[in-house]
Design an enzyme around this catalytic site. Structure first.
Site, PDB file in Angstrom:
ATOM      1  N   GLU A  99      40.052  35.183  21.638  1.00 28.00           N
ATOM      2  CA  GLU A  99      39.551  36.458  22.182  1.00 28.00           C
ATOM      3  C   GLU A  99      39.766  37.562  21.142  1.00 28.00           C
ATOM      4  OE1 GLU A  99      37.586  38.058  23.838  1.00 28.00           O
ATOM      5  OE2 GLU A  99      38.237  38.218  25.923  1.00 28.00           O
ATOM      6  N   ASP A 100      38.926  38.570  21.191  1.00 24.67           N
ATOM      7  CA  ASP A 100      39.090  39.688  20.260  1.00 24.67           C
ATOM      8  C   ASP A 100      40.172  40.656  20.730  1.00 24.67           C
ATOM      9  OD1 ASP A 100      37.512  40.316  22.416  1.00 24.67           O
ATOM     10  OD2 ASP A 100      36.127  41.607  21.337  1.00 24.67           O
ATOM     11  N   ASP A 103      42.956  43.719  27.067  1.00 24.77           N
ATOM     12  CA  ASP A 103      43.209  45.112  27.451  1.00 24.77           C
ATOM     13  C   ASP A 103      44.036  45.111  28.746  1.00 24.77           C
ATOM     14  OD1 ASP A 103      43.003  47.843  27.756  1.00 24.77           O
ATOM     15  OD2 ASP A 103      40.887  47.884  28.219  1.00 24.77           O
ATOM     16  N   PHE A 152      40.722  53.294  22.400  1.00 24.06           N
ATOM     17  CA  PHE A 152      39.529  52.482  22.201  1.00 24.06           C
ATOM     18  C   PHE A 152      39.300  52.189  20.711  1.00 24.06           C
ATOM     19  CE2 PHE A 152      35.069  51.323  22.299  1.00 24.06           C
ATOM     20  CZ  PHE A 152      35.037  50.517  23.416  1.00 24.06           C
ATOM     21  N   ARG A 165      29.729  46.878  15.867  1.00 22.32           N
ATOM     22  CA  ARG A 165      30.396  45.580  15.633  1.00 22.32           C
ATOM     23  C   ARG A 165      30.441  45.191  14.161  1.00 22.32           C
ATOM     24  NH1 ARG A 165      30.659  42.878  20.714  1.00 22.32           N
ATOM     25  NH2 ARG A 165      28.947  43.333  22.128  1.00 22.32           N
TER      26      ARG A 165
HETATM   27  P1  IMP Z   1      40.332  43.356  30.007  1.00 23.74           P
HETATM   28  O1  IMP Z   1      39.754  42.481  31.068  1.00 23.74           O
HETATM   29  O2  IMP Z   1      40.678  44.717  30.531  1.00 23.74           O
HETATM   30  O3  IMP Z   1      41.517  42.721  29.296  1.00 23.74           O
HETATM   31  O4  IMP Z   1      39.197  43.667  28.969  1.00 23.74           O
HETATM   32  C1  IMP Z   1      38.749  42.753  28.088  1.00 23.74           C
HETATM   33  C2  IMP Z   1      37.418  43.168  27.483  1.00 23.74           C
HETATM   34  O5  IMP Z   1      37.182  44.576  27.475  1.00 23.74           O
HETATM   35  C3  IMP Z   1      37.405  42.753  26.036  1.00 23.74           C
HETATM   36  O6  IMP Z   1      36.981  41.420  25.889  1.00 23.74           O
HETATM   37  C4  IMP Z   1      36.441  43.749  25.432  1.00 23.74           C
HETATM   38  O7  IMP Z   1      35.127  43.294  25.591  1.00 23.74           O
HETATM   39  C5  IMP Z   1      36.612  45.008  26.256  1.00 23.74           C
HETATM   40  N1  IMP Z   1      37.514  45.995  25.603  1.00 23.74           N
HETATM   41  C6  IMP Z   1      38.727  46.385  26.018  1.00 23.74           C
HETATM   42  N2  IMP Z   1      39.257  47.305  25.201  1.00 23.74           N
HETATM   43  C7  IMP Z   1      38.344  47.495  24.215  1.00 23.74           C
HETATM   44  C8  IMP Z   1      38.317  48.338  23.054  1.00 23.74           C
HETATM   45  O8  IMP Z   1      39.243  49.103  22.734  1.00 23.74           O
HETATM   46  N3  IMP Z   1      37.205  48.253  22.280  1.00 23.74           N
HETATM   47  C9  IMP Z   1      36.157  47.423  22.572  1.00 23.74           C
HETATM   48  N4  IMP Z   1      36.142  46.629  23.655  1.00 23.74           N
HETATM   49  C10 IMP Z   1      37.223  46.662  24.476  1.00 23.74           C
END
Ligand code: IMP
Length: 175
Positions: A99-100, A103, A152, A165
């Protein structure tokens, strides 16, 4: 750097990212020595990280790519994400999810539960970035590139509304 209407400042350089990627790969090369893991990269965001990480993996292994989408049903219970493109049988496999960014951890919690339901032998997560302050779930991310503040970020595969990207470095929203 400007992406759409927002300004971003340099945050992680190409060198820092590559160094962290090599460190993560060498941990994985050590930990999965005796197995034939199946790497699953989550699109779109992780495509650059998955590519660079996978080049450093020296194991006998496979990689596959999935997309996530929310089931769009009126009667939908909760927000189970559909794993699009998962054609491999993951039963009794050692799975490593690439995963990238993690959050809140909602996405990863959902995905991990689904892999466990499919009877994997083991499942771990390698994420380039994690925002510990935002993490609302007890999701274990064993392999972490960088712990970052709750701001962000874009670049190196990560987007702001689909854009931003296509850079080698990562940028943080200017405050
Ligand atoms: P989570 O479910 O809140 O952990 O969010 C995961 C997804 O939110 C990631 O796979 C990203 O696609 C997006 N995301 C969360 N934070 C960022 C950020 O700072 N920049 C870009 N995408 C983000």
């Amino acid at each position: 750097m400007k992406v759409k209407d927002k300004n971003f400042v340099s945050y992680l350089s190409e060198e820092e990212i590559q160094k962290a990627t090599k460190r993560l790969a060498s941990q994985l090369n050590k930990d999965y020595k005796e197995t034939k893991p199946l790497f699953i990269a989550i699109l779109n965001g992780s495509f650059m990280f998955a590519s660079d990480l996978f080049k450093e993996i020296k194991l006998e292994c496979e990689i596959s790519f999935i997309k996530l989408s929310s089931y769009d049903e009126m009667s939908s219970t909760g927000n189970v994400l559909e794993l699009i493109g998962l054609n491999e049988n993951v039963f009794h496999r050692d799975v490593v999810i690439i995963e990238d960014i993690v959050d809140t951890g909602n996405t990863m919690k959902n995905v991990l539960e689904q892999f466990k339901d499919r009877g994997v032998k083991s499942v771990e997560v390698v994420s380039l970035l994690i925002k510990p302050e935002a993490l609302a779930n007890d999701v274990e991310v064993k392999y972490v590139g960088f712990e970052i503040p709750n701001k962000f970020v874009v670049g190196y595969g990560l987007d702001y509304d689909g854009f931003g990207r296509n850079t080698k470095a990562i940028y943080q929203l200017k405050s």
